[in-house]
Design a protein around this motif. Structure first.
Motif, PDB file in Angstrom:
ATOM      1  N   LEU B 165      89.732 -61.263  39.831  1.00 23.06           N
ATOM      2  CA  LEU B 165      89.285 -60.136  40.667  1.00 23.06           C
ATOM      3  C   LEU B 165      88.165 -59.336  40.014  1.00 23.06           C
ATOM      4  CD1 LEU B 165      92.813 -58.827  41.705  1.00 23.06           C
ATOM      5  CD2 LEU B 165      91.324 -60.314  43.030  1.00 23.06           C
ATOM      6  N   ASP B 166      87.722 -59.786  38.814  1.00 25.38           N
ATOM      7  CA  ASP B 166      86.718 -59.035  38.054  1.00 25.38           C
ATOM      8  C   ASP B 166      85.487 -58.651  38.858  1.00 25.38           C
ATOM      9  OD1 ASP B 166      87.879 -58.553  35.669  1.00 25.38           O
ATOM     10  OD2 ASP B 166      86.353 -59.581  34.467  1.00 25.38           O
ATOM     11  N   LEU B 167      85.060 -59.544  39.694  1.00 27.39           N
ATOM     12  CA  LEU B 167      83.821 -59.293  40.436  1.00 27.39           C
ATOM     13  C   LEU B 167      83.939 -58.109  41.399  1.00 27.39           C
ATOM     14  CD1 LEU B 167      81.012 -60.476  40.443  1.00 27.39           C
ATOM     15  CD2 LEU B 167      81.678 -61.984  42.272  1.00 27.39           C
ATOM     16  N   VAL B 168      85.163 -57.751  41.758  1.00 27.12           N
ATOM     17  CA  VAL B 168      85.329 -56.581  42.636  1.00 27.12           C
ATOM     18  C   VAL B 168      86.134 -55.471  41.977  1.00 27.12           C
ATOM     19  CG1 VAL B 168      85.059 -57.764  44.847  1.00 27.12           C
ATOM     20  CG2 VAL B 168      87.309 -57.667  43.814  1.00 27.12           C
ATOM     21  N   ALA B 169      86.874 -55.811  40.898  1.00 29.60           N
ATOM     22  CA  ALA B 169      87.816 -54.808  40.386  1.00 29.60           C
ATOM     23  C   ALA B 169      87.858 -54.688  38.872  1.00 29.60           C
ATOM     24  CB  ALA B 169      89.214 -55.155  40.915  1.00 29.60           C
ATOM     25  N   ALA B 170      86.816 -55.106  38.154  1.00 25.56           N
ATOM     26  CA  ALA B 170      86.868 -55.075  36.681  1.00 25.56           C
ATOM     27  C   ALA B 170      87.103 -53.664  36.148  1.00 25.56           C
ATOM     28  CB  ALA B 170      85.578 -55.642  36.108  1.00 25.56           C
ATOM     29  N   ASP B 171      86.490 -52.654  36.785  1.00 28.73           N
ATOM     30  CA  ASP B 171      86.570 -51.289  36.249  1.00 28.73           C
ATOM     31  C   ASP B 171      87.542 -50.409  37.034  1.00 28.73           C
ATOM     32  OD1 ASP B 171      85.160 -51.040  38.609  1.00 28.73           O
ATOM     33  OD2 ASP B 171      83.856 -49.457  37.857  1.00 28.73           O
ATOM     34  N   LYS B 324      73.645 -56.198  31.721  1.00 29.83           N
ATOM     35  CA  LYS B 324      74.681 -55.344  31.138  1.00 29.83           C
ATOM     36  C   LYS B 324      74.182 -53.900  31.001  1.00 29.83           C
ATOM     37  CE  LYS B 324      78.149 -55.887  27.563  1.00 29.83           C
ATOM     38  NZ  LYS B 324      78.535 -56.654  26.380  1.00 29.83           N
ATOM     39  N   SER B 327      76.194 -50.542  30.437  1.00 22.89           N
ATOM     40  CA  SER B 327      77.593 -50.671  30.843  1.00 22.89           C
ATOM     41  C   SER B 327      78.449 -51.049  29.641  1.00 22.89           C
ATOM     42  CB  SER B 327      77.755 -51.764  31.888  1.00 22.89           C
ATOM     43  OG  SER B 327      76.869 -51.562  32.946  1.00 22.89           O
ATOM     44  N   LEU B 329      81.865 -51.537  30.306  1.00 22.61           N
ATOM     45  CA  LEU B 329      82.706 -52.510  30.998  1.00 22.61           C
ATOM     46  C   LEU B 329      81.797 -53.502  31.699  1.00 22.61           C
ATOM     47  CD1 LEU B 329      85.448 -50.365  32.726  1.00 22.61           C
ATOM     48  CD2 LEU B 329      85.380 -51.280  30.439  1.00 22.61           C
ATOM     49  N   PRO B 331      81.947 -57.038  33.861  1.00 14.99           N
ATOM     50  CA  PRO B 331      82.854 -58.027  34.438  1.00 14.99           C
ATOM     51  C   PRO B 331      82.554 -59.442  33.934  1.00 14.99           C
ATOM     52  CG  PRO B 331      81.268 -57.282  36.060  1.00 14.99           C
ATOM     53  CD  PRO B 331      81.054 -56.454  34.842  1.00 14.99           C
ATOM     54  N   PHE B 333      82.520 -62.772  35.108  1.00 23.82           N
ATOM     55  CA  PHE B 333      82.693 -63.507  36.359  1.00 23.82           C
ATOM     56  C   PHE B 333      82.019 -64.865  36.298  1.00 23.82           C
ATOM     57  CE2 PHE B 333      79.437 -60.208  36.864  1.00 23.82           C
ATOM     58  CZ  PHE B 333      78.308 -60.981  37.031  1.00 23.82           C
ATOM     59  N   GLN B 334      82.682 -65.788  36.931  1.00 25.14           N
ATOM     60  CA  GLN B 334      82.134 -67.132  37.051  1.00 25.14           C
ATOM     61  C   GLN B 334      81.494 -67.192  38.428  1.00 25.14           C
ATOM     62  OE1 GLN B 334      82.208 -69.949  34.845  1.00 25.14           O
ATOM     63  NE2 GLN B 334      80.771 -70.628  36.402  1.00 25.14           N
TER      64      GLN B 334
END
Lengths: 100, 377
Positions: B165-171, B324, B327, B329, B331, B333-334
């Motif tokens: 879910l990193d691409l939408v919810a990493a932070d 980056k 940032s 944080l 993400p 993401f693949q």
């Protein structure tokens, strides 16, 4: 072996590489479907509006939700405070291109 | 068959001629391949991000309504929900509570969000895997928050969200509404914004206009605009991409210009000798055509394949410092490749064709004059 044959064989191998690239992208697209659906479910569940790509500035974390008066966010080549602000352009609806 | 043999012989001769100036030509192919690599990497990266946005954000709310005060967002009164809910075509209206929190212990920005559906207990939080990766207090299982009145609250980490879910919810940090109000001192009866579900998507523009007419201090954002935002912000012909690409294209232009403005004395003499020993002008043009193809096609294929590996296997390690930025944080993401014939053919026509044409033109000029003059010049 003649030079032209070596060259043609190399080109065929490279073209096969391009074909493999296309096949790999389709396979990855299919295998990523489950993870992508999971992301979609969370977007629906939480009512998210943006991708989490940049977390340094609020207008790059949520470009959709940004307001017009965010500092330095004037035009794509303006001096930027945050590096990520230089990478992304201004959302069309902030430039007055509304869909309604 | 005879034609094919002839072409192979010309190609043989071309490769030998290129090999005689191997230092120059290997450098040329390397620089050329690097230019293609840069351009293709940008195109692949922006295409993949746009593709991901298109596929994932299609689940975003139909419409969001923000309240603006003096040009900036402000809390929206929950009483607006009734006014908006009464508009014909609006299926339901929900309020959202979310905001940004700067964690001084590791200088990271979090997005705090309330979700009632997840039934998060007071004092507990769900955190994105990006947050978990950067936590210094991971072992204690709780995270301190400095509230807006200066006091501290400790929230227990209940669960870390999946890395997928990193691409939408990493932070993201998901928490209870009461805890959110306690941290940010958000007054009761106010929310960050409202989200709407609309029965008929075709009615959305009309509903947006009605909302602005009824509540002039609000700004509706339609789902279509969310998708258009990602379409525009990652447009490979805009933003910083255009700077990277224009640098690459200028380098390529110099390369092609150098080729097009003339041949070296050695190349001219070579053409003169070939004509002297009986080569036709058309043979020389074919020779130069193969030379252009050998250089540009090799560079194109090498640049294209390396760019694919760079973006989807490493992932985009060369661009990481730029992406980056500041940032903390970031993400993991693949990206899923989003290849299109349009992108690959655009790259091909912008790189291979101009170079090949610019190789043939000066050769045609040299090949069409008397070999004696060419050799004496």
């Amino acid at each position: 072996m003649r030079k032209c044959n070596v060259f043609l064989v190399c080109m065929v191998i490279a073209l096969m590489g391009v074909v493999l690239m296309v096949v790999h992208s389709s396979v990855l697209k299919a295998s990523e479907k489950v993870r992508r659906d999971a992301r979609g479910d969370w977007v629906a569940k939480l009512g998210l509006s943006d991708l989490c790509l940049f977390t340094d500035a609020r207008y790059t974390r949520h470009p959709v939700m940004a307001d017009v008066h965010t500092p330095f966010q004037d035009y794509p080549l303006a001096f930027e405070h945050f590096p990520s602000g230089s990478i992304i352009g201004v959302p069309p609806h902030l430039r007055g291109e509304r869909s309604w | 068959m005879r034609w094919f043999e002839k072409q192979k012989n010309i190609l043989d001769f071309t490769l030998s001629a290129l090999w005689r100036r191997k230092g120059k030509n290997i450098t040329l192919v390397s620089v050329y391949a690097f230019v293609v690599f840069l351009v293709a990497s940008v195109v692949f990266l922006t295409g993949a991000v746009k593709g991901e946005a298109e596929r994932v954000l299609v689940e975003a709310p139909d419409m969001m309504v923000q309240r603006l005060v003096a040009g900036r967002h402000d809390y929206i009164p929950l009483s607006y929900m009734k006014t908006i809910g009464d508009i014909r075509g609006v299926q339901n209206v929900k309020s959202r509570l979310w905001g940004y929190y700067f964690d001084q212990t590791n200088s990271a920005n979090y997005t705090l969000m309330v979700n009632d559906e997840l039934d998060i207990q007071p004092g507990s939080i769900l955190i994105g895997s990006g947050v978990a990766r950067n936590l210094l207090v991971k072992e204690t299982g709780s995270l301190p928050f400095r509230t807006y009145d200066g006091s501290y609250v400790f929230m227990k980490i209940e669960r870390v969200l999946d890395e997928a879910l990193d691409l939408v919810a990493a932070d993201l940090i998901l928490l209870n509404g009461g805890d959110f109000r306690r941290i940010f001192l958000t007054p009761e009866g106010q929310a960050t914004d409202l989200v709407l579900k609309v029965k008929n998507p075709r009615e959305m523009p009309t509903i947006a206009r009605k909302i602005v007419a009824l509540l002039p201090d609000t700004r509706p954002i339609l789902r279509e605009e969310i998708l258009r935002t990602y379409d525009a912000v990652f447009e490979w012909r805009g933003g910083l991409s255009i700077l990277v690409l224009s640098g690459a294209f200028l380098a390529f232009l110099i390369l092609a210009w150098d080729k097009a403005t003339g041949l070296s004395a050695e190349e001219r003499r070579e053409i003169g000798i070939l004509k002297g020993i009986g080569w036709e002008t058309s043979d020389i043009l074919q020779l130069k055509f193969w030379e252009g193809v050998a250089v540009s096609f090799t560079a194109f294929l090498a640049g294209l394949l390396l760019a694919y590996v760079h973006v989807f296997f490493t992932p985009a390690v060369l661009f990481e410092p730029a992406i980056k930025g500041w940032s903390v944080l970031y993400p993991r993401f693949q990206l899923t490749p989003h290849l299109s014939v349009y992108h690959v053919s655009t790259l091909f026509f912008l790189t291979v064709v101009p170079y090949t044409v610019s190789t043939i033109l000066p050769s045609w000029r040299a090949a069409s004059i008397d070999p004696d003059i060419v050799m004496r010049a």
